[in-house]
Motif scaffolding. Structure first.
Motif, PDB file in Angstrom:
ATOM      1  N   LEU A 222      -3.657   6.997   3.799  1.00 30.62           N
ATOM      2  CA  LEU A 222      -3.497   5.629   4.293  1.00 30.62           C
ATOM      3  C   LEU A 222      -3.713   5.636   5.801  1.00 30.62           C
ATOM      4  N   THR A 223      -4.704   4.883   6.239  1.00 33.21           N
ATOM      5  CA  THR A 223      -5.069   4.844   7.660  1.00 33.21           C
ATOM      6  C   THR A 223      -4.801   3.458   8.215  1.00 33.21           C
ATOM      7  N   ILE A 224      -4.206   3.425   9.398  1.00 32.26           N
ATOM      8  CA  ILE A 224      -3.918   2.161  10.081  1.00 32.26           C
ATOM      9  C   ILE A 224      -4.870   2.031  11.263  1.00 32.26           C
TER      10      ILE A 224
ATOM     11  N   ASP B 252     -15.655  15.811  -6.078  1.00 33.48           N
ATOM     12  CA  ASP B 252     -17.072  15.743  -5.732  1.00 33.48           C
ATOM     13  C   ASP B 252     -17.639  14.332  -5.851  1.00 33.48           C
ATOM     14  N   GLU B 253     -16.930  13.453  -6.525  1.00 31.54           N
ATOM     15  CA  GLU B 253     -17.408  12.084  -6.677  1.00 31.54           C
ATOM     16  C   GLU B 253     -17.042  11.260  -5.446  1.00 31.54           C
ATOM     17  N   SER B 254     -17.569  10.044  -5.403  1.00 31.45           N
ATOM     18  CA  SER B 254     -17.285   9.168  -4.269  1.00 31.45           C
ATOM     19  C   SER B 254     -15.810   8.782  -4.248  1.00 31.45           C
ATOM     20  N   ASP B 255     -15.219   8.796  -3.065  1.00 31.90           N
ATOM     21  CA  ASP B 255     -13.822   8.406  -2.921  1.00 31.90           C
ATOM     22  C   ASP B 255     -13.659   6.905  -3.149  1.00 31.90           C
ATOM     23  N   PHE B 256     -12.493   6.536  -3.682  1.00 28.58           N
ATOM     24  CA  PHE B 256     -12.164   5.119  -3.821  1.00 28.58           C
ATOM     25  C   PHE B 256     -11.512   4.661  -2.523  1.00 28.58           C
ATOM     26  N   ILE B 257     -12.036   3.604  -1.945  1.00 29.45           N
ATOM     27  CA  ILE B 257     -11.530   3.102  -0.668  1.00 29.45           C
ATOM     28  C   ILE B 257     -11.196   1.623  -0.813  1.00 29.45           C
ATOM     29  N   TYR B 258      -9.982   1.281  -0.440  1.00 37.09           N
ATOM     30  CA  TYR B 258      -9.541  -0.115  -0.477  1.00 37.09           C
ATOM     31  C   TYR B 258      -9.128  -0.504   0.934  1.00 37.09           C
ATOM     32  N   ASP B 259      -9.849  -1.451   1.517  1.00 37.76           N
ATOM     33  CA  ASP B 259      -9.609  -1.872   2.896  1.00 37.76           C
ATOM     34  C   ASP B 259      -9.051  -3.286   2.934  1.00 37.76           C
ATOM     35  N   VAL B 260      -8.134  -3.484   3.848  1.00 39.79           N
ATOM     36  CA  VAL B 260      -7.638  -4.820   4.185  1.00 39.79           C
ATOM     37  C   VAL B 260      -7.662  -4.917   5.706  1.00 39.79           C
ATOM     38  N   TYR B 261      -8.490  -5.810   6.224  1.00 40.98           N
ATOM     39  CA  TYR B 261      -8.598  -5.904   7.676  1.00 40.98           C
ATOM     40  C   TYR B 261      -8.944  -7.331   8.083  1.00 40.98           C
ATOM     41  N   LEU B 262      -8.771  -7.596   9.355  1.00 37.22           N
ATOM     42  CA  LEU B 262      -8.985  -8.937   9.882  1.00 37.22           C
ATOM     43  C   LEU B 262     -10.469  -9.267   9.951  1.00 37.22           C
ATOM     44  N   VAL B 263     -10.794 -10.491   9.565  1.00 34.89           N
ATOM     45  CA  VAL B 263     -12.148 -11.010   9.707  1.00 34.89           C
ATOM     46  C   VAL B 263     -12.053 -12.374  10.375  1.00 34.89           C
TER      47      VAL B 263
ATOM     48  N   MET C  36       0.826  -1.212   0.000  1.00 37.41           N
ATOM     49  CA  MET C  36       0.000   0.000   0.000  1.00 37.41           C
ATOM     50  C   MET C  36       0.859   1.260   0.000  1.00 37.41           C
ATOM     51  N   ASP C  37       2.000   1.221   0.670  1.00 36.91           N
ATOM     52  CA  ASP C  37       2.906   2.374   0.638  1.00 36.91           C
ATOM     53  C   ASP C  37       3.374   2.651  -0.783  1.00 36.91           C
ATOM     54  N   ASP C  38       3.695   1.583  -1.520  1.00 31.38           N
ATOM     55  CA  ASP C  38       4.138   1.755  -2.902  1.00 31.38           C
ATOM     56  C   ASP C  38       3.018   2.317  -3.777  1.00 31.38           C
ATOM     57  N   VAL C  39       1.798   1.783  -3.589  1.00 35.94           N
ATOM     58  CA  VAL C  39       0.661   2.269  -4.376  1.00 35.94           C
ATOM     59  C   VAL C  39       0.361   3.727  -4.041  1.00 35.94           C
ATOM     60  N   GLN C  40       0.418   4.071  -2.762  1.00 33.28           N
ATOM     61  CA  GLN C  40       0.149   5.449  -2.354  1.00 33.28           C
ATOM     62  C   GLN C  40       1.175   6.409  -2.938  1.00 33.28           C
ATOM     63  N   ALA C  41       2.442   6.010  -2.916  1.00 35.43           N
ATOM     64  CA  ALA C  41       3.489   6.866  -3.472  1.00 35.43           C
ATOM     65  C   ALA C  41       3.278   7.096  -4.964  1.00 35.43           C
ATOM     66  N   GLU C  42       2.897   6.046  -5.678  1.00 39.44           N
ATOM     67  CA  GLU C  42       2.675   6.181  -7.114  1.00 39.44           C
ATOM     68  C   GLU C  42       1.467   7.068  -7.406  1.00 39.44           C
TER      69      GLU C  42
ATOM     70  N   GLY D 162      -6.346  -3.423  10.703  1.00 41.21           N
ATOM     71  CA  GLY D 162      -6.168  -3.463   9.261  1.00 41.21           C
ATOM     72  C   GLY D 162      -5.707  -2.138   8.707  1.00 41.21           C
ATOM     73  N   LEU D 163      -5.787  -2.014   7.380  1.00 41.76           N
ATOM     74  CA  LEU D 163      -5.344  -0.824   6.668  1.00 41.76           C
ATOM     75  C   LEU D 163      -6.455  -0.344   5.744  1.00 41.76           C
ATOM     76  N   SER D 164      -6.464   0.956   5.490  1.00 43.67           N
ATOM     77  CA  SER D 164      -7.450   1.541   4.586  1.00 43.67           C
ATOM     78  C   SER D 164      -6.766   2.600   3.735  1.00 43.67           C
ATOM     79  N   LEU D 165      -6.843   2.430   2.425  1.00 42.87           N
ATOM     80  CA  LEU D 165      -6.279   3.391   1.483  1.00 42.87           C
ATOM     81  C   LEU D 165      -7.428   4.115   0.790  1.00 42.87           C
ATOM     82  N   LYS D 166      -7.487   5.434   0.975  1.00 41.94           N
ATOM     83  CA  LYS D 166      -8.549   6.235   0.374  1.00 41.94           C
ATOM     84  C   LYS D 166      -7.960   7.164  -0.674  1.00 41.94           C
ATOM     85  N   VAL D 167      -8.577   7.153  -1.854  1.00 40.17           N
ATOM     86  CA  VAL D 167      -8.147   8.006  -2.956  1.00 40.17           C
ATOM     87  C   VAL D 167      -9.273   8.992  -3.243  1.00 40.17           C
ATOM     88  N   GLY D 168      -8.985  10.283  -3.092  1.00 38.33           N
ATOM     89  CA  GLY D 168     -10.004  11.300  -3.291  1.00 38.33           C
ATOM     90  C   GLY D 168     -10.314  11.531  -4.756  1.00 38.33           C
TER      91      GLY D 168
END
Length: 357
Positions: free
Chosen positions: A309-311, A331-342, A293-299, A322-328
């Motif tokens: 990126l939220t921990i 005015d449209e809906s943000d893209f959110i990619y979550d990885v967390y324990l279930v 996620m750090d690599d994706v966020q940097a790119e 888990g982790l949550s990566l939000k891309v603004g």
């Protein structure tokens, strides 16, 4: 509100209780039976009298509530933060409607019943001086002084509450940099309360009640077009919220999915019968997933996109570790990619099979 309910119960108990309950039931039925007819009744065949009635009652109260809409709407939304739409609609529409049914039925039919049984002076007082009608009604009940005092207190409290909510909304709208949970300073609320009171007194002295009616209609007419824009904005907001909820829905993918044309079946079989521990999954997220996620966020940042990126450490009741990566997206809906324990139960048949082999 408690005083109003007690006063309502007192009139119901001390009056013709059976008649009031019957009229209450019938009034509700009449309301729903004639609501469509009354909605489209513009008194087209009533001549001048019908036009005057429509102007000073139907149009006036329509404009009155439209003019109040921005203040009441924002105030109710402010105190309803955290409620669902279902709870909000029920609390704003159906509970007040039920109270209005009870209030008008009990007080109105009490007065009608008294006038029909000979108390004609009550009807005369109500027609000549509507403000004194309620106090004239109380004169026909025991403890009339206490009932009148309760009526004055209720009117004062309701008026002050409405004025305070209006002053609060005006103060918040005229303040800059307030957070969602903060209100404007007290001095600004006092200023708006004094200003609205002074304007009201000025209108009353200038032309009496008719001036207030005219100003309400004048203020309500242009804002009715704004309400149409509000409805469009609400529809768009709810649609966007629905899309966001769909996008945030967790989908499960079967671990037995066939990949690479059936190759590496031993590795896939190992994943099927393997159930990592909490420690193993946490380590995988903190090392492998976090690094990716750090690599994706940097790119994404290099591409000019706003990311966050939220921990989550599990302390939040709404999020597990888990982790949550939000891309603004503006005015449209943000893209959110979550990885967390279930956490999941291990199947019994897998345990028995693993035990045998």
């Amino acid at each position: 509100m408690l005083t109003a309910i007690l006063l309502l119960i007192a009139i119901l108990v001390m009056g013709n209780t059976v008649h009031l309950l019957n009229s209450f039931t019938q009034n509700i039925g009449d309301y729903f039976q004639t609501i469509v007819v009354k909605t489209f009744d513009v008194y087209a065949y009533e001549g001048k009298a019908g036009a005057e009635w429509k102007s000073w009652w139907t149009v006036f109260f329509w404009a009155w509530w439209v003019a109040w809409a921005p203040f009441v709407g924002l105030f109710i939304a402010r105190i309803s933060r955290g409620r669902t739409l279902r709870e909000f609609v029920f609390g704003v529409m159906f509970i007040p409607l039920g109270f209005i049914f009870a209030w008008f039925s009990i007080f109105g039919n009490s007065a009608i019943d008294l006038v029909a049984n000979g108390a004609t002076e009550l009807g005369t007082t109500a027609v000549d001086n509507a403000a004194m009608g309620m106090f004239a009604l109380f004169e026909h009940y025991p403890y009339s002084n206490i009932l009148s005092l309760a009526g004055v207190v209720i009117g004062l409290v309701f008026f002050v509450t409405s004025a305070d909510s209006g002053a609060l909304v005006l103060a918040n709208l005229s303040s800059k940099g307030l957070s969602n949970d903060a209100d404007a300073p007290i001095w600004l609320r006092l200023f708006w309360a004094a200003a609205t009171g002074a304007i009201t007194l000025g209108l009353l002295f200038a032309g009496g009640y008719s001036s207030l009616q005219s100003v309400s209609v004048i203020a309500g007419l242009p804002f009715s077009f704004v309400l149409v824009l509000y409805m469009v904005a609400l529809w768009k907001s709810l649609k966007e919220e629905g899309n966001k909820r769909k996008a945030s829905a967790v989908g499960t993918v079967g671990t037995a999915q066939v990949l690479n044309g059936g190759k590496n079946w031993k590795s896939r079989l190992q994943r099927i019968v393997s159930f990592p521990s909490h420690k193993q999954v946490t380590k995988f997220i903190n090392e492998t997933v976090k690094s990716a996620m750090d690599d994706v966020q940097a790119e994404l940042n290099e591409q000019g996109l706003k990311t966050q990126l939220t921990i989550f450490d599990g302390s939040d009741e709404h999020k597990t570790e888990g982790l949550s990566l939000k891309v603004g997206h503006g005015d449209e809906s943000d893209f959110i990619y979550d990885v967390y324990l279930v956490q999941a139960e291990r199947p019994n048949f897998m345990l028995s099979t693993a035990g045998k082999h």
